[in-house]
Design an enzyme around this catalytic site. Sequence first.
Site, mmCIF file in Angstrom:
data_model
loop_
_atom_site.group_PDB
_atom_site.id
_atom_site.type_symbol
_atom_site.label_atom_id
_atom_site.label_comp_id
_atom_site.label_asym_id
_atom_site.label_seq_id
_atom_site.Cartn_x
_atom_site.Cartn_y
_atom_site.Cartn_z
ATOM 1 N N ASP A 29 1.012 -1.141 -0.246
ATOM 2 C CA ASP A 29 -0.103 0.167 -0.011
ATOM 3 C C ASP A 29 0.863 1.252 0.031
ATOM 4 O OD1 ASP A 29 -2.337 -1.895 0.381
ATOM 5 O OD2 ASP A 29 -1.774 -1.750 2.629
ATOM 6 N N GLU A 79 -10.884 1.146 -2.922
ATOM 7 C CA GLU A 79 -10.354 1.566 -1.664
ATOM 8 C C GLU A 79 -9.230 2.326 -1.895
ATOM 9 O OE1 GLU A 79 -9.869 -2.040 0.150
ATOM 10 O OE2 GLU A 79 -8.341 -2.741 -1.387
#
Length: 525
Positions: A30, A195
């Site tokens: 991420d 997301e």
Amino acid sequence: MKNNSSEPVWQGDLENGYYRNPILFGDYSDPDVIRVGDDYYMVASSFNYMPGLPVLHSKDLVNWKVISYVVERLPFPNYDKPEYGKGVWAPSIRFHDGKFWVFFATPDEGIFMSTTTDPYKGWAPLTHVKKTRGWIDPCPFWDDDGNAYLVSAFAKSRIGFKSILHLSRMSPDGTCLLDEGVHIFDGNLNHHTIEGPKMYKRNGYYYIFAPAGGVKTGWQTVLRSKNIYGPYEDRIVMHQGKTNVNGPHQGGWVETQTGEHWFIHFQDRGPYGRIVHLQPMVWVDDWPVIGKDTENCGTGEPVDVYKKPDVGGVFPVQVPETSDDFDKNKLGLQWQWNANPQEKWYSLTERDGFLRLYALNNSNESGLLYHAPNILTQLFQAPEFTASAKLEFSPAQTGDKAGLVILGDEYMYLTIEKTEEGNKVACIYGSPSENGYREEVLESRTAESTTVIFRVDVRNGAVCSFSFSYDGENFVNAGRDFNATAGSWVGAKLGIFAMNTYSDSKGFADFDWVIVGKPGSTGRG
């Protein structure tokens, strides 16, 4: 004994003006990235491992090194034991008002923020921006008019829904949200599991770069609107296409000093975790195109080898640390504990040049290594490598043990343990079972010395083979080949430990060194 650890086990820089992907073969999942002057900074998820939320630095977007961690420990007692899959999720980093800002969420406790004026020198104590459950992946945005916002996503496992992006007004100092916010994009129709939003502004458009489609098979979506609250147009700007890079998405956009545009993202590689790629990016009709647009359709594919970014200079190869001689008075930045650390677990001063790990009880009823908070871990940094650890074992009572582990949902470790029959060297396999976890002793033999070198060879596909030696020359294979597995949202970890299965002990193990080198390297005698 020859030491082959000085050569990086993986480097993205090809040293000929080009780089290869992945630029980092480590589980920096991420990722988000910014440029401040001539310097680049990246942050990544770290989940339950502490210190958490690594900050990496680069001069050229290809060569990176960990420089600090934002979170020393999470301020909740449940994180004093391993909370696999929980902890620090999907951070964002920004530079605003002369400061670095990092926002992140833990899925059960809420949204947090920290700042610093110098990421080399540490970060401010965490500010709990919003106490909530299921709000994830926050990214701050300061608009031209002085208003501040936070864009975020949702975890269905905690809140009952997902695939929604949300925008809240935020105090300009980033310490609190000013409203409950509104949903600004619903991805359930075309971008399921959207997301990880990152918000930017360019040419009068608000942009949200957001991954969708899931970790292993997803794509990179970009939304744009003239109004921060939308409605937003959407476009897929990068996908796997005909490449072998599955799920290329979730990351950050950065512009170089020379006006080039680049995108950093991850690829899920199972036991290796979510490794980091760098893609060229161009703007066409106010839409970004990431990677190589082979079909001229506005959707790019990941590149394998590409010309390095033009940053106005050439910089030396730099990679995250792996090996450690334990000759400093603090742990190297490659190391993270399996939970919130405690000072009583270890010492770097009791014996000069050694890391002393104490054989403390691992604080769980099962006595299994999987549940131990005091495992000292580091990321895999290459598809193939050899890791060796030399230790001197000083047990005080039955059940004291120390060793080397490959830790994931399944795990295997080599250990020297004090038993009622004397010291034994054993290879042990752990795996999930109907009642939680179980361990199986694959092999056990009498230890010939209390000084031993444990070694694991990791081959392509994360196939691991363990061996041990008393002289650094002659190694004996132990156990069987083991296919390393991912953990909860993370890749497998290399770890060292000392513990007692039954109770706290005054025993310990002194680790002289850990060497991570090219396949077949043997460390030092």
